[in-house]
Structure formats: C-alpha cells, structure tokens
Design a protein around this motif. Structure first.
Motif, mmCIF file in Angstrom:
data_model
loop_
_atom_site.group_PDB
_atom_site.id
_atom_site.type_symbol
_atom_site.label_atom_id
_atom_site.label_comp_id
_atom_site.label_asym_id
_atom_site.label_seq_id
_atom_site.Cartn_x
_atom_site.Cartn_y
_atom_site.Cartn_z
ATOM 1 N N LYS A 131 -1.683 -6.177 9.693
ATOM 2 C CA LYS A 131 -0.773 -5.131 10.163
ATOM 3 C C LYS A 131 0.249 -4.927 9.040
ATOM 4 O O LYS A 131 0.846 -5.899 8.538
ATOM 5 C CB LYS A 131 -0.076 -5.610 11.435
ATOM 6 C CG LYS A 131 0.955 -4.638 11.982
ATOM 7 C CD LYS A 131 1.703 -5.282 13.156
ATOM 8 C CE LYS A 131 2.835 -4.380 13.610
ATOM 9 N NZ LYS A 131 3.672 -5.065 14.609
ATOM 10 N N GLN A 152 -0.391 2.221 0.606
ATOM 11 C CA GLN A 152 -1.715 2.707 0.988
ATOM 12 C C GLN A 152 -2.674 2.692 -0.202
ATOM 13 O O GLN A 152 -3.832 2.285 -0.098
ATOM 14 C CB GLN A 152 -1.599 4.122 1.564
ATOM 15 C CG GLN A 152 -1.013 4.095 2.975
ATOM 16 C CD GLN A 152 -0.729 5.476 3.506
ATOM 17 O OE1 GLN A 152 -0.419 6.385 2.736
ATOM 18 N NE2 GLN A 152 -0.798 5.628 4.812
ATOM 19 N N GLN A 210 -2.340 13.777 5.222
ATOM 20 C CA GLN A 210 -2.527 13.527 6.642
ATOM 21 C C GLN A 210 -3.630 14.409 7.259
ATOM 22 O O GLN A 210 -3.791 14.424 8.466
ATOM 23 C CB GLN A 210 -1.207 13.752 7.379
ATOM 24 C CG GLN A 210 -0.219 12.646 7.061
ATOM 25 C CD GLN A 210 1.086 12.823 7.786
ATOM 26 O OE1 GLN A 210 1.399 13.918 8.207
ATOM 27 N NE2 GLN A 210 1.824 11.751 7.925
ATOM 28 N N GLN A 220 -3.332 1.932 8.176
ATOM 29 C CA GLN A 220 -2.142 2.295 8.935
ATOM 30 C C GLN A 220 -0.930 1.549 8.397
ATOM 31 O O GLN A 220 -0.940 0.345 8.242
ATOM 32 C CB GLN A 220 -2.341 1.943 10.414
ATOM 33 C CG GLN A 220 -3.455 2.742 11.082
ATOM 34 C CD GLN A 220 -3.154 4.232 11.100
ATOM 35 O OE1 GLN A 220 -2.089 4.645 11.540
ATOM 36 N NE2 GLN A 220 -4.073 5.039 10.599
#
Lengths: 432, 324
Positions: A131, A152, A210, A220
C-alpha cells in the motif's frame, strides 16, 4: 513652454543623484535580485529538490527496488534526518522509519512529504503489492503532485525490472501486476511522451494520465495531507505571516525616519541638549516601534481570525512570542537603517531595496520551497525567513512554544545586533 | 571685559579670565578644526549673569560651531566651556543652559501644549511643576488660546515663540539663541525681544546670534564679533565704535548748481550722489563745510549727519567681501 517644463524637469533629475539612482539603477538591481532568486531554478546544480522521507514499513522485493529507484531520482532529496539514524545506509534507514515517524517528520517541516510503503489492507490489491501513501504538507503544494508521479514511475520501473530479471522471456503477469505494467519501457515511453508532448506536467490529476487505459496500469498511490487537511483556510494561514512581516518592516522603517527628521530640523540637537541621552532616545524609539509593530501584527491576525478563519485563539502563546520578537527585531533593523542613512530620502530608497530584496529572498512574496536550494540557503540570511518559519511553525504546523526556540533565538540575536549597530552608527550624531 | 581687536591684531583676553566662577558662561581658548578648515582659532569671551550678549560674524566665521560647542554638541579640539566656573563636561552642568536652535526644532504634528510638555519632561519637569511651567510658557508666548492647536498650523512668528518657549521651560540660567528672529515679521520680532527682556530681567544670561545688526545694537548689552574663528571685537556698541571708526560723524550733502570743482575737504560719492566728509564736532565744523560747498557754486538741497553704527563697525572689522 512645454519644452521648458521638460528641460527643467530633466535638469532637476540630473542634479539629484538619489533620484537618478532610483530611476535608472534601482530597477536594474531589482531585476538582478529577482533573476537570481527565480532565474537560477533552471540551473541543474541548484534546481529545487523535494525533500522526502521514505518509510518502507512492509519491505518486499518490489518496495525495496522502488526505494532504490526513488533514491536515484535527482529531483528528490532523501531526508538526512532519516539517514542519520543509520550511518547513511539508505536501505536500512528507510526500513527503520515507520509511518508515525514519517508523519512526524512531515508535521515538523523536516521534509516536504513522506512516502510510506505498508502492508496492504485492501484485499483487492495484487499479491505483495504494498500500500503506498504519500504523506504531504500542503504548505508545499507542488511537492505532493510531483511526488505522486515520481512514485508511480518508480513502482512501474521496479515492477518491470523485477519481471525482466526473473523471467526475461515470459511476458506473463507477476505478483499480480497487470501485463501492461510489465512492459515498462513502452508504457513509460507512451505515458511520458503523451504528457510531455502536450506541455503538461505529469501529475496524478492530469487527465492524460488518469484516462481509463493508463489508470488501469498505474499503482494506487494515496495522497494524505497530514497538516492542512483539517484547516478551514490553510492558504491564509500560510501567507498572513509573509505579508505581515514585510509590512512590519516597511512601517518600522518609515517610522524610524523620525530620527532623521529630528536630525534634519535640529530637534535632535535640542533633544540631546536636554537630559536625554542617545541610548535613551534609541531605546525609547525602539520600544515605541516594537509596540506599534506588535499591535499591527495583532490587528492583522485578529482580522484574519475574524474574517478568514485563522485559528488565533489556539495559538496565542506562540503568536505572542513570535510577534514580540519579530516586532522587536524589525524595529531594531529599522533603526539601524535610519542611523546608517543621512537623509530621509536616502532611508526611503535604501529601505525599499533592502526590504523588498529580503522579502523576496526570505519568502514573504513567494514560498521559499519554489526557490533553488542555493537561494533557499541564502534566504536564511534574511530576517524574513526566520520570522516566517516561526509563524508557520505556530499556525501551520501547530507546534508548541518549545519547538520555535531556534527562530525566537535567531530573531532575538538579530534584534540585539541591529540595535547595537544602530547605536554605533548614531555616535556620529552625538558629537559632530 | 570691554576689549576690541582690529582684524590685524589678536583679540585681547580678559584680565579676569582665571576667575570664571563669577561669569555665567566662559568660553576659554576654544579651537576646532574640520578637516583643513579651522572653524575656531582660540575663541575666548565671558558672559555675565543677566547679560544680553550678541554674537555677530559673517557667514562661515565660526558662530555655529561656537554655539554648538557651548551647548556640548561639538567637542572642541582644545579649550574649555565653563558655566559658573564649572566645565560643561561635568555631570548636570548643562542643565542650567537652554538652547534655541535656528531651525524650528519642535514637533509640527504636536499641539503647542504637547510640545511644551514634551520638552519640559525631557528637561526633568514632572507633574505639578510641569503643568505650572507649561501654563506660564503659554501665557509668556501669548498662545494660551491656541494651546491645543497643532503647531504646523501656526504662523512663522507663533512657531518661533513656541520654539523659544520649549527651551526655557526649565528656567535655564544661560540661554543660547541661534538666529531667534529669522524669517519673522517685525511684530513677532518685537514680541520675541520683549520675551527675552523679561528673562534677562529675571537674571537669565542671553547669548544670541543674529544678522539683524539693529537687534544686536538696541537689544543687547554687549556685542562680540567673531571672524575667522576668533573674537575680533568685544564690548558695548559705543566702545566698539570708539575703538574702530572713532567718534567722527559722517556728513552727506546733496547739492545742485554749476560747481567748478569739488568743495575743499569733501569727496564725491557717485553711488549716493552726495558730497561726503567726516567731522568730530558737528556744531563747530558744519558751518564751514556748508560755506565751502556754496563757495564753489553749489546750492545745498539736502544734508544728513550720520552717527556711526554697528553696521559700520561690522564692515570695518570683517570687510566688505561676500562670504560663503
């Protein structure tokens, strides 16, 4: 007639060196100062870096690889505070940080943001995929957005490299990461080419990134604002101090011009022929300017509290301490400038140049985090930077009085130094 | 001490210079140099208690340096300033002095009363004493009805009066005034000198600089003329005249008619269009002069007899050239 008026005006200007200086030299000086402050961002050696802490609370091959890749990023500076705990071993250091510590670093302003890799709680996440949270301080509004894209990118690259090393031929999914993510070169190439070709920044909020096809590939990343999130009006709290300190300096220098006015019309002679000494005169003026400055700051923050929602009531202690030392130091600074100058006109242009330069450099006009590292370091030489940092700690980071000791000490020492300098410069007025 | 020195001769010093305690103010051998410019070159004079002394001199003669030295604002290179025999460097000695600068050294954005209260407090007056002195000062300068008005709205003469009052609230024994009447109308000048006369009658010694020679001549007991940083004359007006120009009177005669030559003993002043001569005894010598003019064909249309005044003395001592 018009020619005569023009001719006379030019002759008057020509004969007034101060006005000539203000007209033709000061703009160039200002341009140079601002060019130095903001123009130097293009220099690779001094490009602003985002200071981050990384907490790898759930180490895995993927997160370790991502941390390594983040460490190689030129646009990031991994917190020295964290490094200091383990003698520069970034892997070990990162592992030692937990989320709470990382959040504390962000809250204290030691880093602009923290990247936290933790055990996934969401069952929907792929196996072993950590996470990822970015704990941000919305004081630095740019860092969180840039950081999300960087994280990312690092995750995608890490995933692809691991996949490549473990199974260079098979293009099947690994660790639950979609196939598309296992072709990092192509994906990244497509992603960044598209973003860059449109001239947009690569941010999570960018519609390009996006879009459904790209979003499905991206890991995420949750962005958590740990400081500004609960505030009713964070922008006002951030800038109130900047504006207040700049105007405090302007009003103090204007008021300190009374010293030069007294000098010019012989009132100073008369004052010094009475029982008044120069020490008493300067201290009297300093006390008055400090009281006025403190009132000015109080009025400004009370207004900000009533109209713009600044939480003054819960920060009274820190506000009072910062207001007193800031006003005191500003008064000393203003008196030093007045004692240094020969005329009120000279004081006018000297103070304008110095205060605007200090305000620009010290962050009153533009947040310091937008400046290059060199300029940020230079900014610490200004009065404004320390005052702003103190007020920000009180109102933005909500730190107790003990945490602003450094700022209080620096401003107190500055104030003392300035008033001593003013006294030294004023010696020439005592016996001329 | 009534001493006069011509520009060529050094000033004669007082014989009482070692007993300065009897004088309100003593300036003793004062020297001051600014760079290459020697502002004061051994200036010495005394002021008696209650005396009104005019300090005269052309521009650049050293008056301002002298005044600033006397109030302690300039440290002389050599010499001493004594108030009643005590050096002004001693603690609290300067408190017996009041200083009125040439500029309007008051706060324009304060009322007359606030200005007086400010300077009264700075001279150590407090509470009841301060209130009494402020009230006295407002009455003294004739501005009781304007006490609560901002001084920036006052006329030049009113500002001057407030300027003076601010320097005398603490009842100084010696008052230094630098050009106290510059830029004011004759009525205000008259009022200012009446105010100073009152102080003098109460025993205050007054030292003032002025460019109005008539003020020095008529309003002061003694005159000190300074030039090139030293005292070139010191005495009453009569003493100065006697020791410079002498007691001669100037006779100026305006005449018409065809004159074959200038009358014997008279010279023609083209500027004034008059025949001039100097006489020691007007009654004895004047008839002969008139006769001489008529003897060459002149018809006398007007005649003036001038007594030498401070103007003549001043020019005699300091020359006629313009000063910077």
């Amino acid at each position: 007639m018009i020619w005569t008026v023009m001719q006379t005006s030019w002759r008057r200007l020509k004969n007034n060196r101060s006005e000539l200086f203000l007209t033709f030299v000061v703009p160039v000086i200002f341009f140079s100062i601002f060019a130095l402050i903001f123009g130097s961002r293009d220099s690779s050696s001094s490009t602003p870096k985002i200071k981050v802490a990384i907490a790898n609370a759930h180490p895995s091959e993927l997160s370790n690889k991502a941390v390594l890749l983040l460490g190689e990023q030129k646009s990031l500076r991994i917190s020295e505070h964290a490094n200091s705990t383990k003698a520069g071993d970034s892997k070990t250091t990162v592992a030692t940080l937990d989320r709470a510590t990382a959040e504390d670093l962000v809250r204290r302003g030691m880093v602009s943001a923290a990247i936290v890799f933790s055990k996934p709680t969401d069952q929907a996440l792929p196996n072993n995929a950590p996470k990822i949270e970015i704990l941000t301080d919305s004081f630095d509004q740019v860092a969180s957005q840039v950081l999300a894209a960087i994280v990312q990118k690092a995750m995608l690259t890490a995933t692809a490299e691991i996949a490549k090393s473990s199974n260079p031929i098979n293009g099947s999914a690994m660790n639950g990461i979609p196939n598309a993510a296992m072709q990092p070169v192509d994906v990244q190439h497509a992603l960044y080419t598209r973003a860059n070709s449109s001239g947009s920044a690569i941010t999570p909020s960018n519609p390009l990134i996006q879009s459904p096809d790209t979003m499905s590939m991206l890991p995420q990343v949750a962005v958590v604002d740990v400081i500004g999130g609960k505030k009713t009006n964070p922008v006002v709290a951030m800038y109130a101090a900047g504006i207040a300190v700049m105007f405090l300096l302007f009003s103090a220098t204007t008021a300190s011009g009374s010293l030069l006015e007294e000098r010019e019309n012989s009132t100073l002679d008369r004052l010094l022929c009475s029982r008044l000494t120069m020490d008493q005169l300067l201290l009297g003026k300093w006390a008055f300017l400090t009281a006025i400055g403190a009132t000015q700051l109080t009025l400004m923050f009370v207004w900000g509290s009533l109209v713009f929602g600044i939480d003054l009531l819960h920060h009274l202690e820190g506000f009072a301490a910062m207001t007193l030392v800031t006003s005191g130091a500003a008064s000393s600074f203003a008196l030093m400038l007045a004692a240094l100058c020969k005329t009120r006109m000279q004081l006018g242009w000297v103070s304008t140049i110095v205060i605007l330069s200090m305000s620009a450099l010290g962050g009153s006009m533009v947040p310091r985090y937008l400046m290059s590292e060199t300029i940020q370091r230079a900014g610490l030489l200004t009065f404004n930077a320390w005052a702003l940092e103190g007020f920000n700690k009180v109102f933005w980071r909500e730190m107790p009085l003990t945490e602003i000791g450094t700022e209080l000490a620096v401003l107190t020492v500055c104030g003392f130094g300035f008033i001593v300098a003013a006294r030294v410069f004023a010696i020439r007025w005592e016996r001329s | 001490m009534n001493v006069l020195a011509t520009p060529e001769l050094p000033a004669i010093q007082s014989t009482q210079q070692n007993d300065h305690s009897i004088f309100a103010l003593s300036v003793v051998d004062l020297w001051k140099k600014y760079g290459d410019h020697q502002a004061l070159s051994g200036t010495s004079f005394d002021v008696k208690p209650g005396e009104r002394l005019a300090l005269l001199g052309p521009n650049g003669a050293g008056k301002t340096t002298l005044i600033r030295s006397m109030c302690g604002r300039v440290r002389p290179d050599r010499g001493e300033i004594l108030l009643f025999g005590k050096s002004i460097r001693e603690p609290n000695v300067l408190q017996s002095m009041g200083v009125i600068p040439q500029d309007l050294a008051i706060y324009a954005d304060l009322t007359a009363q606030e200005n007086l209260e400010c300077f009264g407090q700075l001279h150590g007056l407090r509470s009841r004493k301060l209130r009494e002195r402020v009230k006295w000062a407002l009455r003294w300068i004739g501005l009781e009805d304007r006490a609560r008005d901002l001084t920036k709205n006052f006329s030049g003469g009113m500002k001057r009066r407030v300027n003076i009052a601010c320097g005398v609230l603490h009842r100084p024994q010696i008052l230094l005034l630098d050009e106290p009447t510059v830029g004011v109308d004759p009525q205000s000048r008259q009022r200012i000198f009446e105010m100073l006369d009152e102080l003098s009658q109460e025993g205050t010694s007054i030292v003032l600089t002025t460019h109005h020679l008539d003020e020095a001549e008529t309003r002061c007991d003694r005159i000190v003329i300074v030039d090139h940083g030293k005292v070139v004359a010191d005495g009453t007006i009569d003493q100065l005249i006697e020791q410079t120009i002498g007691v001669q009177r100037e006779v100026a005669i305006e005449a018409t008619g065809l004159m074959v030559a200038a009358p014997p003993g008279l010279r023609w002043d083209a500027t004034r269009q008059r025949f001039l001569c100097y006489v020691e005894n007007v009654a004895d010598e004047l008839p002969g002069i008139l006769e001489r003019v008529q003897s060459v064909g002149g018809v006398i249309t007007d005649m003036e007899v001038h007594q030498p005044d401070l103007h003549h003395v001043f020019l005699y001592l300091t020359g006629r050239e313009l000063r910077e």
